[in-house]
Design a protein around this motif. Structure first.
Motif, PDB file in Angstrom:
ATOM      1  N   ARG A  44       0.821  -1.219   0.000  1.00 26.13           N
ATOM      2  CA  ARG A  44       0.000   0.000   0.000  1.00 26.13           C
ATOM      3  C   ARG A  44       0.849   1.261   0.000  1.00 26.13           C
ATOM      4  NH1 ARG A  44      -2.249   3.635   3.465  1.00 26.13           N
ATOM      5  NH2 ARG A  44      -1.184   2.739   5.269  1.00 26.13           N
ATOM      6  N   VAL A  45       1.979   1.253   0.745  1.00 29.03           N
ATOM      7  CA  VAL A  45       2.702   2.514   0.949  1.00 29.03           C
ATOM      8  C   VAL A  45       4.029   2.612   0.199  1.00 29.03           C
ATOM      9  CG1 VAL A  45       1.628   2.744   3.223  1.00 29.03           C
ATOM     10  CG2 VAL A  45       3.916   1.757   3.038  1.00 29.03           C
ATOM     11  N   TRP A  46       4.607   1.485  -0.187  1.00 26.70           N
ATOM     12  CA  TRP A  46       5.963   1.556  -0.741  1.00 26.70           C
ATOM     13  C   TRP A  46       6.039   2.250  -2.099  1.00 26.70           C
ATOM     14  CZ3 TRP A  46       9.352  -3.401   0.248  1.00 26.70           C
ATOM     15  CH2 TRP A  46       9.567  -3.532   1.629  1.00 26.70           C
ATOM     16  N   THR A  47       4.985   2.155  -2.882  1.00 33.90           N
ATOM     17  CA  THR A  47       5.030   2.785  -4.208  1.00 33.90           C
ATOM     18  C   THR A  47       5.277   4.287  -4.097  1.00 33.90           C
ATOM     19  OG1 THR A  47       3.537   1.109  -5.075  1.00 33.90           O
ATOM     20  CG2 THR A  47       3.768   3.135  -6.351  1.00 33.90           C
ATOM     21  N   ALA A  48       4.607   4.906  -3.120  1.00 33.67           N
ATOM     22  CA  ALA A  48       4.760   6.351  -2.940  1.00 33.67           C
ATOM     23  C   ALA A  48       5.950   6.707  -2.041  1.00 33.67           C
ATOM     24  CB  ALA A  48       3.480   6.924  -2.335  1.00 33.67           C
ATOM     25  N   ASP A  49       6.275   5.815  -1.100  1.00 41.10           N
ATOM     26  CA  ASP A  49       7.319   6.145  -0.121  1.00 41.10           C
ATOM     27  C   ASP A  49       8.147   4.910   0.215  1.00 41.10           C
ATOM     28  OD1 ASP A  49       8.830   7.477   1.746  1.00 41.10           O
ATOM     29  OD2 ASP A  49       7.331   7.289   3.359  1.00 41.10           O
ATOM     30  N   PRO A  50       9.014   4.468  -0.699  1.00 39.66           N
ATOM     31  CA  PRO A  50       9.805   3.256  -0.445  1.00 39.66           C
ATOM     32  C   PRO A  50      10.806   3.473   0.682  1.00 39.66           C
ATOM     33  CG  PRO A  50      10.567   4.358  -2.435  1.00 39.66           C
ATOM     34  CD  PRO A  50       9.316   5.063  -2.023  1.00 39.66           C
ATOM     35  N   PRO A  51      10.972   2.499   1.561  1.00 43.69           N
ATOM     36  CA  PRO A  51      11.913   2.650   2.678  1.00 43.69           C
ATOM     37  C   PRO A  51      13.358   2.439   2.229  1.00 43.69           C
ATOM     38  CG  PRO A  51      10.942   0.470   2.734  1.00 43.69           C
ATOM     39  CD  PRO A  51      10.276   1.199   1.596  1.00 43.69           C
ATOM     40  N   ARG A  52      14.284   2.981   2.987  1.00 45.71           N
ATOM     41  CA  ARG A  52      15.699   2.758   2.689  1.00 45.71           C
ATOM     42  C   ARG A  52      16.113   1.334   3.041  1.00 45.71           C
ATOM     43  NH1 ARG A  52      18.818   8.252   4.811  1.00 45.71           N
ATOM     44  NH2 ARG A  52      17.794   9.734   3.375  1.00 45.71           N
ATOM     45  N   ASP A  53      15.559   0.838   4.141  1.00 43.81           N
ATOM     46  CA  ASP A  53      15.876  -0.523   4.599  1.00 43.81           C
ATOM     47  C   ASP A  53      14.583  -1.327   4.587  1.00 43.81           C
ATOM     48  OD1 ASP A  53      16.715  -2.841   5.811  1.00 43.81           O
ATOM     49  OD2 ASP A  53      16.970  -1.966   7.803  1.00 43.81           O
ATOM     50  N   ALA A  54      14.339  -2.026   3.490  1.00 44.74           N
ATOM     51  CA  ALA A  54      13.071  -2.741   3.322  1.00 44.74           C
ATOM     52  C   ALA A  54      12.874  -3.806   4.394  1.00 44.74           C
ATOM     53  CB  ALA A  54      13.014  -3.377   1.929  1.00 44.74           C
ATOM     54  N   LYS A  55      13.920  -4.565   4.677  1.00 43.61           N
ATOM     55  CA  LYS A  55      13.789  -5.637   5.666  1.00 43.61           C
ATOM     56  C   LYS A  55      13.540  -5.067   7.057  1.00 43.61           C
ATOM     57  CE  LYS A  55      16.250  -9.655   7.525  1.00 43.61           C
ATOM     58  NZ  LYS A  55      17.488 -10.476   7.429  1.00 43.61           N
ATOM     59  N   GLY A  56      14.288  -4.014   7.426  1.00 39.22           N
ATOM     60  CA  GLY A  56      14.074  -3.401   8.724  1.00 39.22           C
ATOM     61  C   GLY A  56      12.670  -2.845   8.869  1.00 39.22           C
ATOM     62  N   TRP A  57      12.149  -2.236   7.786  1.00 39.51           N
ATOM     63  CA  TRP A  57      10.781  -1.702   7.799  1.00 39.51           C
ATOM     64  C   TRP A  57       9.787  -2.834   8.041  1.00 39.51           C
ATOM     65  CZ3 TRP A  57       6.088  -2.276   5.566  1.00 39.51           C
ATOM     66  CH2 TRP A  57       5.209  -1.186   5.563  1.00 39.51           C
ATOM     67  N   LEU A  58       9.962  -3.946   7.338  1.00 41.35           N
ATOM     68  CA  LEU A  58       9.032  -5.067   7.479  1.00 41.35           C
ATOM     69  C   LEU A  58       9.088  -5.662   8.882  1.00 41.35           C
ATOM     70  CD1 LEU A  58       9.456  -6.935   4.080  1.00 41.35           C
ATOM     71  CD2 LEU A  58       7.377  -5.820   4.919  1.00 41.35           C
ATOM     72  N   VAL A  59      10.293  -5.796   9.436  1.00 40.68           N
ATOM     73  CA  VAL A  59      10.417  -6.339  10.788  1.00 40.68           C
ATOM     74  C   VAL A  59       9.701  -5.441  11.786  1.00 40.68           C
ATOM     75  CG1 VAL A  59      12.055  -6.822  12.652  1.00 40.68           C
ATOM     76  CG2 VAL A  59      12.546  -7.607  10.328  1.00 40.68           C
ATOM     77  N   THR A  60       9.923  -4.134  11.680  1.00 38.56           N
ATOM     78  CA  THR A  60       9.299  -3.185  12.609  1.00 38.56           C
ATOM     79  C   THR A  60       7.778  -3.224  12.508  1.00 38.56           C
ATOM     80  OG1 THR A  60      11.218  -1.720  12.514  1.00 38.56           O
ATOM     81  CG2 THR A  60       9.133  -0.756  13.251  1.00 38.56           C
ATOM     82  N   VAL A  61       7.267  -3.166  11.286  1.00 38.02           N
ATOM     83  CA  VAL A  61       5.813  -3.143  11.093  1.00 38.02           C
ATOM     84  C   VAL A  61       5.193  -4.486  11.480  1.00 38.02           C
ATOM     85  CG1 VAL A  61       3.974  -2.920   9.381  1.00 38.02           C
ATOM     86  CG2 VAL A  61       5.935  -1.358   9.331  1.00 38.02           C
TER      87      VAL A  61
END
Length: 398
Positions: A44-61
């Motif tokens: 839902r959100v990555w297309t507009a605002d991709p994270p710098r650390d995808a894995k870290g973002w997923l772990v946190t969320v």
């Protein structure tokens, strides 16, 4: 970042994120649900605002999703302890528990179909809908299958406490690699294409496993998959009917996949630790090496079947060996090898029909093709065997 790129990246990160949650003490079923919720949020959100650390973002969320679910469940204990363990924003830890996750999804308490479904969901990152479409079952049925599988393995986790007690340790021994490989081979062999190419997914997961563990049989399975997959385009006619190996247009075989499979196999065989998947891949490589069906080295294929029989003592291997003997030494030699096997074996009648046809006994062959068609495991194979019987009956009457 495009949606297609998002989905590919998410699927590649799914197993390591799930493993981190489980290692931190999350129940497997709850952790898997939380990771799926995080994946939906990422799309839902990555297309507009991709994270710098995808894995870290997923772990946190995913961890926050898990905590939200935990807080909503008053029966859960140690809720406050889990809140204290919430990771700080930043890079995810470098520890990768993906390998243990493979073993967990191949838990011996699971049925083969459940292990396949859980592997595709937890390690492959596919949705329940995608898995249901691939296996031609209702989504609700697949959801129940996956839910039961998650409950089965929920008590076998990757947490430090469980690791210390070795509650899951026996699934991380070298001998248990064979269990994981059998599950991956089931994924490769039994899948049908929905909106996901399940055979290609099995290859991707086996590549991932090969990167995580140095084992010649993992390489052997990857080589076998690539060599079989290389022939995929030639296996069916435009009308969807099956095309036997001897009749396939070899110009349609994928030479890149063949070359990669042969290279991986040669490196595995050089280690001199032969296993059943390496032997199967060697047989597939000999078929791939023949410019025409007539130039196939059947004598060497029989030798590899002898090795495979020694390794597995499988009646199915002996059945396939009878075909190879019939090609190498003549149909009567093949029939003699077949006579030692149980007639109730799957495809026994089809092999007998083929060998009797090669021996010139068209009446017996036609009868056996009809018998084999009645026992066929799928419509495509049934139609093929029925056509074979009709062909022989037409020759006899003509």
């Amino acid at each position: 970042m495009t949606t297609q790129m998002d989905e590919a990246l998410l699927r590649s990160l799914t197993p390591s994120v799930l493993a981190i949650l489980v290692r931190r003490g999350a129940d497997f079923a709850a952790a898997e649900d939380a990771v799926q919720d995080a994946l939906v949020e990422a799309l839902r959100v990555w297309t507009a605002d991709p994270p710098r650390d995808a894995k870290g973002w997923l772990v946190t969320v995913a961890w926050r999703k898990f905590l939200d679910a935990t807080r909503a469940d008053a029966a859960r204990r140690r809720r406050e302890d889990r809140v204290d363990e919430e990771p700080a924003p930043g890079p995810a830890p470098a520890v990768d528990d993906t390998l243990q996750l493979y073993f967990l999804c191949a838990h011996p308490s699971l049925t083969p179909s459940s292990a396949v479904a859980l592997t595709l969901r937890a390690v492959g990152g596919l949705t329940t809908r995608q898995i249901a479409q691939a296996y031609l079952v209702p989504e609700a049925t697949m959801a129940q299958r996956i839910s039961r599988a998650k409950r089965t393995v929920s008590d076998v986790g990757l947490s430090p406490a469980r690791a210390k007690s070795r509650a899951w340790g026996r699934f991380d021994q070298p001998g248990d690699v064979a269990t994981v490989l059998r599950v991956l081979y089931l994924v490769f062999n039994e899948g049908y294409s929905g909106d996901v190419d399940v055979a290609a997914e099995a290859i991707r997961l086996t590549r991932q496993l090969a990167a995580a563990i140095d084992h010649p049989e993992v390489a052997g399975l990857l080589a076998l998959m690539l060599l079989h997959h290389a022939r995929r385009a030639a296996r069916t006619a435009p009308d969807g009917s099956l095309v036997p190996l001897a009749e396939q247009d070899r110009g349609r075989w994928d030479t890149a996949s063949t070359a990669e499979g042969v290279g991986i196999l040669q490196a595995a065989l050089a280690r001199d630790r032969l296993g059943e998947f390496q032997a199967q891949a060697a047989i597939a490589a000999l078929h791939a090496d023949a410019p025409t069906a007539e130039e196939t080295d059947w004598v060497q294929i029989v030798e590899w079947y002898d090795e495979l029989t020694r390794l597995t003592d499988s009646p199915v291997v002996r059945l396939n060996r009878a075909v190879a003997v019939g090609e190498a030494d003549g149909p009567r030699a093949g029939l003699a090898a077949l006579a030692a096997l149980d007639e109730s074996l799957p495809r026994h009648a089809a092999v007998a029909a083929y060998l009797h046809e090669r021996d010139g006994d068209l009446a017996t062959a036609a009868r056996l093709y009809v018998e084999a068609a009645h026992k066929a495991p799928n419509l495509a194979e049934r139609a093929h065997l029925t056509r074979q019987a009709a062909r022989l009956n037409a020759r006899r009457s003509g």
